[in-house]
Design an enzyme around this catalytic site. Structure first.
Site, PDB file in Angstrom:
ATOM      1  N   HIS A  19       0.817  -1.210   0.000  1.00  0.00           N
ATOM      2  CA  HIS A  19       0.000   0.000   0.000  1.00  0.00           C
ATOM      3  C   HIS A  19       0.857   1.268   0.000  1.00  0.00           C
ATOM      4  O   HIS A  19       0.600   2.212  -0.753  1.00  0.00           O
ATOM      5  CB  HIS A  19      -0.932   0.002   1.220  1.00  0.00           C
TER       6      HIS A  19
ATOM      7  N   CYS B 177      35.497   2.606 -23.900  1.00  0.00           N
ATOM      8  CA  CYS B 177      34.642   2.451 -22.726  1.00  0.00           C
ATOM      9  C   CYS B 177      35.342   2.919 -21.454  1.00  0.00           C
ATOM     10  O   CYS B 177      34.894   2.620 -20.354  1.00  0.00           O
ATOM     11  CB  CYS B 177      34.185   1.005 -22.559  1.00  0.00           C
TER      12      CYS B 177
END
Length: 809
Positions: free
Chosen positions: A427, A758
């Site tokens: 919830h 990279c």
């Protein structure tokens, strides 16, 4: 007085077109029953007590007029008065008797349902309002449902209580916030054969990532017992991921299993209607097992994908779904209990990417599952129960063991939410998403670690794990309109290590992953040396053996634990970018880093300079490690072939010589990763001077190259990049390093091989990126936080060198 036939409708008599008559929830149940219930999905049989029955009920004893008077002028400026009005509304409803014709119609329909199924059955009574479960409004958790009803009197009472829940404080508050006229909303009740999940399992399915909005996967959560344990946030559920694109291609596999701490299960109460559930402990051994088998997970995924397809066709646009399911302990079947359009991420602006960060991290007080991607600061305010809500001030951070729907009026005033218990579908999480505030659930001990009244910052901006930090920290918000971005000819890719961040990073308009580091998965998920896992039963050190035994649960042995954990970590990254390429570098730990893993000290020899020691290709082909490398290969083969992520390319680091290149490819082929088979491409890190000088020879063995500028700089300049004393001498832009990079690019092009970079330099230095564009490099891979800056720099550089394409992102 309404026609008796209009008071009750069977689910197979209604559809999405009957919203005003049966409400959103029942309309959806009817839609699935009529359109998908014939062999495609299982929906429990049932009927709807229509809104005509509700309107007839309101006409009893002047109830409609009483309700109108109590609702007149209601607002939330005075919470005490607001709560008094709500209590009076509910009292009036509960004091009103059902009209005889409505009561008789409900009893008759219940008897018919029992006869159809066989014997007097238990049912669920679920509220279904005319303004809920719609593409724009969820009303999730606003109205009540009642389970395990097994006689006529209790069913009538449950229907009355459903009507009363239309005037819960949370429902009244929600309608006020949404500008909805209270008297315009009617309520239907869905009466559904009860699925006996209290002795089995239940949960929730999203057909998108509820945190990032990424639509590539189905997320299934599961707990033992009824789904109420998820809703109430009492436990952290299991989570399972299925990729939609590979599923459609025939690779029906679960690519990620995440085990939750399921220490409690919610089961039927002891007969008191006011206490429909009770929590019972789950035995420790059962806690360390998954709620569902892969066969069951895939059955649910297929149902969810089919439901999403159907609703997308009905609404005329892609409609991600929020679905509730349960398993019946009696027949072992899986049932769909509810389905509603997801109403947060599905309606978000997908053309704008908003990133949150803090200028400087503070001490971490607690961690848990991150809900959303935002950061917020405020005063910690502990709330233990509904009676303490008046102490909460707007802008406070709500700290609680868990929350309930009754707390929603103050949750709307919170800057953030932190709970001890719960998972991503509890919830607290659902409300936080709808309100657009960050929340961290399942911290375990947040209420103990965070002092009441303390200034704190709640950060959900770093993947699936959120952090509560001490102090209110300065927040940086960056917004990017991706629809306005030009895309350069040079591929701009990202470097990534943490699978938890993959779903969010995958939303960037990148060309894929230029470097996926598997070391992070080994260090943070596996945590153990692969050789120790292989030989754990023969280890003399009992402490290490016990540590390994704890790590590998629920797998049968260390080998399967390593393979599955690594395969799922890599697959999680590949799924987020599919079908864009993901270049996965095989492990590049140094010996001192391997030694730090559990059991690592047994298998690693101390080296004076591990940076240029036993690492990369030489390790893979050595007898001391080849059995461990076989596990890596098995994991990568699983991710590519079994799980279906054929966008994975492999990359070998620190390959010193042509002899090593041939040997490592032979070893990989022997372990099922043969270059060219199943479309497999294998790249090599170009990070050693020998790689540059012998690039023609290496080109015979590899499909492409990626420049590792960090190691290449270290070895060209002879500078230990870990040395603080030599930090000033470490310079990727040194002419000698630039010359080496130029030679590497020229060599790759000469041999018709793609080459990218990279290393860290492009993320840090725009002029370095300009240099790479000038050298006509194929791709630049950078850290996600540098992506947009690098993209813009590359576009401008290509304009200068007349390379810009006309493609937009």
């Amino acid at each position: 007085m309404p026609n008796t036939a209009s008071l009750i409708l069977q689910f197979d008599q209604v559809s999405l077109d009957d919203l005003e008559l049966v409400g959103g929830k029942n309309a959806s149940l009817g839609e699935m029953t009529r359109s998908l219930g014939k062999g495609e999905i299982n929906v429990p049989a049932g009927f709807a007590v229509t809104t005509a029955a509700f309107q007839h009920f309101l006409d009893q004893d002047g109830l409609r007029e009483k309700i109108a008077r109590l609702l007149d002028g209601i607002d939330k400026s005075d919470m005490a008065v607001f709560q008094q009005r709500g209590a009076a509304l509910r009292k009036a409803v509960l004091a009103t008797k059902f009209p005889t014709d409505v009561e008789d119609a409900i009893k008759s329909a219940y008897a018919d349902l029992s006869e159809t199924i066989g014997g007097r059955i238990k049912v669920a009574a679920r509220s279904s309002a005319t303004a809920e479960d719609l593409p724009g409004l969820s009303f999730a958790g606003q109205h009540d449902s009642f389970l395990f009803i097994e006689n006529e009197a209790d069913l009538i009472d449950a229907c009355r209580r459903c009507y009363a829940s239309l005037y819960n404080d949370r429902a009244l508050s929600y309608r006020i916030d949404q500008g909805i006229d209270h008297m315009s909303v009617a309520l239907s009740v869905g009466v559904q054969a009860m699925v006996q999940s209290d002795s089995a399992s239940a949960g929730v399915i999203f057909t998108l990532d509820p945190e990032t909005g990424s639509r590539h996967s189905v997320l299934i959560s599961a707990v033992f017992g009824t789904g109420e344990a998820i809703v109430q946030g009492m436990v952290e559920p299991d989570e399972y991921y299925v990729d939609k694109q590979t599923f459609a291609k025939g690779n029906k596999c679960v690519y990620r299993h995440k085990m939750g701490e399921k220490h409690l299960r919610m089961v039927a109460g002891d007969g008191d209607p006011s206490v429909p559930f009770k929590a019972v402990p789950v035995p420790p051994q059962e806690q360390r097992t998954f709620c569902l088998s892969d066969t069951e997970i895939l059955e649910l995924a297929e149902a969810a994908i089919r439901i999403e397809q159907h609703y997308s066709e009905r609404y005329g646009h892609e409609t991600p779904m929020d679905i509730e399911w349960a398993k019946d302990a009696r027949d072992g079947q899986l049932y769909i209990l509810q389905a509603r359009p997801e109403t947060v991420q599905a309606l978000a602006n997908t053309s704008e990417i908003i990133r949150y960060s803090v200028e400087q991290l503070g001490p971490v007080l607690a961690t848990g599952s991150a809900i959303g991607k935002k950061i917020a600061g405020g005063t910690a305010r502990h709330i233990k129960n509904v009676n303490k809500l008046a102490n909460f001030r707007t802008g406070d951070v709500l700290i609680a063991e868990t929350t309930s729907p009754d707390w929603e009026p103050i949750m709307k005033r919170a800057a953030a939410i932190v709970t001890d218990h719960g998972g991503r579908t509890c919830h607290s999480a659902i409300v936080a998403r709808e309100l657009g505030i960050p929340a961290i659930v399942g911290t375990g001990d947040g209420t103990q670690k965070i002092a009441d009244g303390a200034p704190i910052t709640v950060s959900c901006a770093s993947g699936e794990t959120g952090q509560v930090m001490d102090g209110i920290l300065p927040i940086v918000i960056t917004k990017t309109d991706v629809s306005a971005l030009a895309h350069p000819k040079t591929n701009i890719m990202v470097n990534i290590a943490n699978p938890e961040q993959a779903s969010e990073v995958g939303l960037l308009p990148s060309d894929g992953v230029g470097l996926a580091r598997m070391e992070f998965i080994i260090a943070n998920t596996i945590k153990a040396h692969p050789m120790a896992l292989l030989h754990m039963n023969s280890l003399a050190d009992k402490q290490i053996h016990d540590q390994l035994n704890e790590l590998i649960k629920p797998y049968k042995d260390g080998k399967s634990f390593f393979i599955h954990s690594l395969a799922e970590g890599v697959a999680t990254i590949a799924a987020a970018f599919y079908p864009r390429p993901v270049i996965v570098r095989t492990s590049d730990f140094k010996s001192n880093e391997y030694a730090a893993l559990v059991g690592g000290s047994i298998y690693e020899t101390k080296e004076d300079n591990p940076m240029i020691g036993f690492r990369g290709a030489s390790r893979y082909i050595h007898s001391d490690y080849e059995d461990a490398f076989a596990l890596e290969c098995a994991a990568l083969k699983t991710a590519r072939e079994t799980l279906g992520f054929d966008n994975i390319k492999l990359m070998v680091p620190f390959c010193r010589t042509i002899v090593e290149a041939k040997a490592v490819l032979d070893v990989m082929g022997h372990n099922g990763l043969k270059r060219g088979e199943q479309g497999l491409e294998i790249y090599m890190m170009c990070e050693i001077p020998s790689n540059v000088l012998s690039i023609d020879g290496f080109s015979e063995f590899f499909d492409g190259f990626s420049i590792g500028s960090n190691d290449l700089t270290q070895l060209v300049l002879g500078v230990d990049r870990d040395s603080s004393r030599l930090a000033g001498a470490f310079n990727e832009r040194d002419p000698a390093v630039l010359k080496a990079i130029t030679m590497a690019i020229e060599g790759a092009r000469r041999n018709g091989k793609p080459i990218g970079i990279c290393g860290q330099a492009p993320s840090d230095y725009p002029d370095f990126t300009q240099f790479l564009v000038e050298q006509n490099i194929d791709s630049i891979s950078v850290t996600p936080d540098s992506f947009f800056d690098t993209l813009a720099t590359t576009v401008e550089a290509e304009k200068a060198f007349n390379r810009l394409s006309t493609v937009s992102v």
